[in-house]
Write an enzyme that holds these catalytic residues in place. Structure first.
Site, PDB file in Angstrom:
ATOM      1  N   CYS A  37       0.831  -1.211   0.000  1.00  0.00           N
ATOM      2  CA  CYS A  37       0.000   0.000   0.000  1.00  0.00           C
ATOM      3  C   CYS A  37       0.863   1.257   0.000  1.00  0.00           C
ATOM      4  O   CYS A  37       1.406   1.651   1.035  1.00  0.00           O
ATOM      5  CB  CYS A  37      -0.927  -0.013   1.218  1.00  0.00           C
ATOM      6  SG  CYS A  37      -1.937   1.470   1.358  1.00  0.00           S
TER       7      CYS A  37
ATOM      8  N   CYS B 215      -0.348   4.110   2.200  1.00  0.00           N
ATOM      9  CA  CYS B 215      -0.102   3.921   3.639  1.00  0.00           C
ATOM     10  C   CYS B 215       1.382   4.137   3.978  1.00  0.00           C
ATOM     11  O   CYS B 215       1.701   4.731   5.003  1.00  0.00           O
ATOM     12  CB  CYS B 215      -0.467   2.504   4.082  1.00  0.00           C
ATOM     13  SG  CYS B 215      -1.944   1.843   3.359  1.00  0.00           S
ATOM     14  N   ASP B 216       2.255   3.602   3.161  1.00  0.00           N
ATOM     15  CA  ASP B 216       3.656   3.493   3.572  1.00  0.00           C
ATOM     16  C   ASP B 216       4.649   4.357   2.794  1.00  0.00           C
ATOM     17  O   ASP B 216       5.823   4.433   3.164  1.00  0.00           O
ATOM     18  CB  ASP B 216       4.104   2.018   3.465  1.00  0.00           C
ATOM     19  CG  ASP B 216       3.272   1.117   4.376  1.00  0.00           C
ATOM     20  OD1 ASP B 216       2.795   1.614   5.411  1.00  0.00           O
ATOM     21  OD2 ASP B 216       3.091  -0.062   4.051  1.00  0.00           O
TER      22      ASP B 216
END
Ligand code: NAP
Length: 321
Positions: A145, A148-149
């Site tokens: 992701c 997200c990261d």
């Protein structure tokens, strides 16, 4: 005799547990069948159990670890009276009422539970390369992701595996943070749409490693590099990267519902627009199992709230009749 419940929620990621909080607060005493621990993302707590820090979930200005966030969701659902069962549903019959749900041996005639309404929140799993040490390195250099990261890889050299829209979209997003993003693709042509390809080709931070596959992760507790194989010459080389984003597609966890719920061609559950209603009256779906567009914890939680409210209103209508 099977145990009867007003609401059974199948799945315990952000969608399922939010549905649990809301239906519990509506005094429906929901049962959340949360799945069983496994090495993949179809486990209790869902995909956030495989992430480290979550920085984009509103309400946590300093970020929170994925497993801790899910543990909070869980305690909140239990506090209001949701019961959690750490088992996997092996079979459902949604073509009869009350709905029937099996835990354990699916060949047993009698279901384990019957339910007046069912909320399906079984999520989706990111397809992985299935190489040694992969699951251990998720959150430590390997991610599925970018939203997200990506932020954690500021000024670092990283790579994305895949050649579809997701891979290209992730690479473009990641180029905002990383110093260089290499797209590793097993062919010499992208599958992504033309407009996405053009954007990637004109992005100075994105490079392509065509006709290559990742064969090995180097690093025990943190990704240090990957070994890649040239599929034309069958030669191996090493790519020094601190992050690898795997974007080779997702698969929804819908196999037990296949012949009963209407699914999109890609296997995700169809819901009515602006609602969590499925093709079966009394069965609702929320979270990633019905969302192949947004796939965020916050959107999953939001749709879990919708499913709980839809189920509550539907049950009220049934009792009023
Ligand atoms: P996808 O279109 O199925 O692409 C998967 C990619 O991963 C393909 O390039 C495939 O290679 C590669 N791949 C598959 N298995 C692999 C493996 N084991 N090892 C290495 N590479 C592997 O999946 P997606 O990109 O997630 O997209 C899914 C759907 O969502 C598509 O319809 C897409 O258009 C849509 N989507 C749209 C947007 C957008 O419009 N902004 C963004 C994301 C996704 P091959 O090409 O060789 O098969």
């Amino acid at each position: 005799m099977p145990d009867h419940k007003e609401v059974v929620i199948i799945g315990s990621g952000p969608a399922g547990l939010t549905a649990g909080i809301y239906t519990a607060r509506a005094s429906l005493s929901p049962l959340v069948i949360e799945g069983e621990p496994s090495s993949t993302s179809d486990q209790p707590g869902g995909q956030l159990m495989l992430t480290t820090e979550v920085e984009n979930y509103p309400g946590f200005p300093s970020g929170i670890m994925g497993p801790e966030l899910m543990s909070n969701f869980r305690s909140q659902a239990e506090r209001f009276g949701a019961s959690l069962l750490t088992k996997k549903v092996t079979k459902v019959n949604l073509l009869t009422t009350p709905f029937e749900i099996w835990i354990g041996d699916p060949s047993v005639a009698e279901p384990t539970f019957t339910a007046s309404s069912v909320i399906v929140s079984t999520g989706a799993k990111a397809l992985m390369l299935d190489l040694p040490n992969e699951i251990e390195l998720v959150g430590h250099g390997i991610s599925t992701c970018a939203t997200c990261d990506g932020f954690f890889f500021r000024d670092q050299e990283i790579a994305v595996v895949g050649g579809g829209d997701s891979a290209v979209e992730e690479a473009i997003f990641l180029s905002r943070f990383a110093s260089k993003v290499t797209i590793i693709h097993r062919r010499d042509q992208l599958r992504a749409s033309k407009i996405m390809q053009d954007r990637a080709f004109s992005n100075p931070k994105i490079e392509f490693l065509w006709n290559h596959e990742v064969t090995e992760y180097v690093g025990d507790t943190k990704l240090e590099s990957v070994t890649v194989r040239n599929l034309i010459h069958n030669s191996q080389s090493n790519l020094q990267i601190s992050g690898l984003f795997i974007a080779i597609g997702h698969t929804p966890n819908t196999s037990i519902f296949e012949d009963q719920l209407s699914l999109h061609e890609n296997g995700y559950i169809k819901t009515e627009s602006d609602s969590s209603r499925t093709n079966i009256d009394g069965v609702f779906a929320c979270g990633d199992v019905q969302d192949f567009t947004y796939r965020q914890a916050i959107t999953a939680a939001g749709s879990g709230c919708m499913a709980a409210i839809d189920a509550e209103r539907w049950l009220e209508e049934q009792h009023a009749e």
